[in-house]
Scaffold this motif. Structure first.
Motif, short mmCIF file in Angstrom:
data_model
loop_
_atom_site.label_atom_id
_atom_site.label_comp_id
_atom_site.label_asym_id
_atom_site.label_seq_id
_atom_site.Cartn_x
_atom_site.Cartn_y
_atom_site.Cartn_z
N LEU A 149 -20.84 -67.42 22.80
CA LEU A 149 -20.22 -67.76 24.28
C LEU A 149 -18.84 -68.53 23.94
O LEU A 149 -17.73 -68.02 24.48
N CYS A 154 -16.44 -66.59 21.41
CA CYS A 154 -15.71 -65.42 22.31
C CYS A 154 -14.65 -65.89 23.40
O CYS A 154 -13.63 -65.20 23.62
N SER A 155 -15.09 -67.24 23.91
CA SER A 155 -13.95 -67.59 25.09
C SER A 155 -12.79 -67.82 24.16
O SER A 155 -11.71 -67.70 24.65
N PHE A 168 -13.74 -59.74 26.06
CA PHE A 168 -14.55 -60.07 27.13
C PHE A 168 -15.72 -59.20 27.47
O PHE A 168 -16.86 -59.34 28.13
N MET A 201 -18.85 -59.36 25.49
CA MET A 201 -19.77 -60.51 25.32
C MET A 201 -21.21 -60.19 26.07
O MET A 201 -21.00 -59.39 26.96
N HIS A 247 -23.34 -63.11 27.33
CA HIS A 247 -22.98 -63.98 28.65
C HIS A 247 -21.74 -64.54 28.84
O HIS A 247 -21.02 -64.56 27.72
N ARG A 248 -21.28 -64.63 29.98
CA ARG A 248 -20.10 -65.23 30.41
C ARG A 248 -20.36 -66.57 31.18
O ARG A 248 -21.18 -66.32 31.94
N THR A 269 -15.38 -68.50 30.34
CA THR A 269 -15.06 -67.29 29.78
C THR A 269 -14.22 -66.54 30.71
O THR A 269 -13.14 -65.93 30.77
N TRP A 270 -14.52 -66.60 32.15
CA TRP A 270 -13.99 -66.01 33.28
C TRP A 270 -12.57 -66.49 33.29
O TRP A 270 -11.58 -65.96 33.71
#
Length: 583
Positions: free
Chosen positions: A139, A142-143, A162, A165, A167-168, A172-173
DNA sequence: GCCGCCTATG
């Protein structure tokens, strides 16, 4: 040292806020032989990092017998915090040569360094390592990768991370929304926000909302902006300084200065940021005196202005004809506030002098500014524009050449210079310049502008009236121009600016007895060179013509007229507005 | 156990 005292000592280390306490703890650790303990040294190191004494942290780190992954990562983070991300990358390279393996914290930190440096190449290498090390669905890692790709202007790269991935979360959003926002793709940013709301795994936070409000501001989308404001209230983050500043800015850019004012007044203890937002907003609306009043109020409250505050103040003076005040503020920057004026400040002042016809002074000032080539391009562009208005071909040529040499905003320089020649009747030069432009492969992107009325967006391009209700707009503009002329308006010689005016619904009807939509549409187009052409601009800068027009319109009725700036993408893609992407 | 991601004013 007993375990209890040891734990207590670490606890104390975590809360140290004084450099002297840190050094005395350091001495204590040295005496008790605890400098051999990686964990304890990490804590101490952290103290130094928190106190921004990166030099001490570095030295301590270098003396460590066995730095672990935490030692490496926190020193990297320390370098980033103190504004030296390049050292973080350098440390990471060193770490890769050691036997210590990076963990998710390290990777996120390094990704952050790449973001700050816009180092796409290094970032991609890091991405590969992330995959090899098995963090490609992590998480936080990747964010930060999403953010990294975004800051390197690789929107597709960000989107790929994005999409892949597992889970977001809201971070992340928000990162993904910010990527679109930062790359002038506001409509996609709003789409991602909508998608986020649809899934609604968790509510947006102040970061998300600040970002979305900015998108609305940059798109001039008042309705989604208000909806987002409602969410802000519902979530209860009205008191967040960043969010409220964003709201002030959004309302001002969407033509609702009175709302900016309302939001600003609700901020309990405004910092330099909301103050600056307000100063800049008032300046845009031609309310220079209000800007200066806010500035003085801010100084009285002992809030320290920054360089951008002065951009606002100088803009205010420039747009309200307060030339001598402007010069006074420019001189006070260094002496009273310890801020060295930079190219952007000189640009405001050159613009200000040029606007009021003090072209020689403007020229002398511009010549005296010694900064990097790319930074002075806007200043010469301001001078060029003023030279064109005043018909000073000599200064226009020099300004144009300086811009062309700087390789920034070249197309605009060619066009303005060519228009200057045209105005002076020097047609040979016009043709010569156009040919030169063609040879050099310089192409001027046609500008585009839009206005939101109720829930519809109307889009306009230079010389193109094919938009919905175009004929109606044209005839209304002609009518408006006639009324303005009747009242003594003599401008219309091709303004560099476009005035956007919004009126309260009720007063619209009173003014000319026309439907408010028509008025709003027409008022979006008040720069009227030769007959009626829809003039487009990248950056709202009221030229003296527009300013005159604005004052005249204000006299027509006592209505509250508001100037609207909808366009702020000019810093993207070599100075070109990429707003076409929005439709 | 110690370290990390997203937001703002021109």
């Amino acid at each position: 040292m007993a375990l209890y005292t040891m734990a207590h000592f670490i606890y104390k280390l975590q809360n140290l806020s004084l450099f002297t306490s840190a050094t005395s703890a350091h001495a204590h650790l040295f005496k008790s032989g605890l400098l051999a303990s990686t964990l304890t040294v990490n804590h101490l190191n952290n103290c130094y990092v928190r106190l921004r004494r990166i030099d001490y942290a570095r030295q301590l780190f270098e003396e460590m017998a066995e730095p672990n992954v935490v030692s490496w990562s926190s020193l990297m983070a320390g370098y980033i915090d103190t504004g030296s991300p390049e050292f973080a990358l350098w440390l990471y390279a060193r770490m890769r040569e050691s036997s210590v393996m990076p963990n998710e914290f390290t990777l996120a930190t390094v990704s952050n360094a790449c973001s700050l440096l816009a180092e796409l190449k290094t970032g991609k290498k890091l991405h590969a390592q992330v995959a090899i090390l098995g963090f490609q669905r992590n998480l936080v890692v990747c964010s930060s990768l999403v953010d990294m790709y975004g800051k390197c202007n690789d929107v597709d790269g960000a989107r790929r991370v994005f999409d892949l991935m597992g889970h977001r979360n809201v971070v992340t959003w928000t990162s993904m929304i910010a990527v679109y926002a930062q790359n002038a793709r506001g409509h996609e940013a709003l789409q991602v926000f909508r998608e986020f709301n649809r899934l609604m795994m968790e509510p947006p936070n102040s970061f998300t909302l600040a970002c979305v409000i900015n998108v609305c501001a940059s798109l001039g989308r008042l309705v989604p902006g208000k909806v987002t404001h409602a969410v802000v209230i519902r979530i209860g983050c009205e008191s967040n300084g960043v969010v409220s500043s964003a709201l002030v800015d959004m309302y001002s850019k969407c033509g609702c200065f009175s709302y900016s004012d309302k939001v600003f007044r609700r901020i309990h203890d405004p910092s330099v940021i909301p103050y600056t937002s307000m100063i800049v907003s008032a300046a845009k609306y031609g309310l220079g005196e209000l800007s200066l009043k806010l500035f003085e109020q801010m100084i009285r409250r002992a809030i320290k202005p920054n360089d951008i505050t002065f951009v606002g103040v100088l803009h205010a003076c420039s747009h309200s004809g307060l030339v001598d005040e402007g010069l006074k503020y420019l001189n006070s920057m260094q002496t009273k506030h310890g801020i060295t004026p930079s190219a952007k400040h000189y640009t405001c002042v050159v613009d200000m002098l040029g606007r009021t016809g003090r072209l020689n002074e403007a020229y002398q000032l511009a010549k005296s500014v010694k900064v990097d080539g790319s930074e002075v391009a806007p200043m010469w562009a301001a001078l060029l524009s003023a030279s064109r208005l005043q018909g000073r071909v000599d200064i226009a040529i020099e300004s144009g050449n300086r811009i062309i040499d700087s390789n920034e905003q070249v197309a605009c320089a060619y066009v303005t210079l060519s228009n200057t020649f045209a105005l002076a009747g020097e047609w040979n030069n016009v043709h010569g310049l156009r040919a030169k432009m063609k040879n050099a492969g310089v192409y001027k992107d046609p500008g585009c502008s839009w206005i939101e009325v109720k829930d519809s967006i109307y889009q306009f391009r230079a010389g193109d009236l094919s938009c919905e209700r175009g004929t109606e707009i044209l005839s209304f503009l002609q009518e408006l121009q006639r009324k303005m002329r009747e009242r003594g308006y003599v401008g219309g010689g091709g303004g560099t600016g476009l005035v956007f005016v919004e009126v309260e619904e009720e007063s619209v009807e009173q003014i000319v007895g026309l439907h408010s939509e028509k008025l709003a549409l027409a008022f979006g187009l008040i720069s009227i060179p030769k007959g009626i052409t829809i003039r487009i601009m990248k950056n709202l800068r009221m030229c003296s013509d527009c300013h005159e027009a604005f004052k005249l319109i204000s006299q027509i009725e006592d209505a509250e007229f508001l100037v609207r700036d909808i366009n702020r993408f000019h810093h993207f893609k070599n100075g070109y507005c990429t707003c076409r992407d929005f439709w």
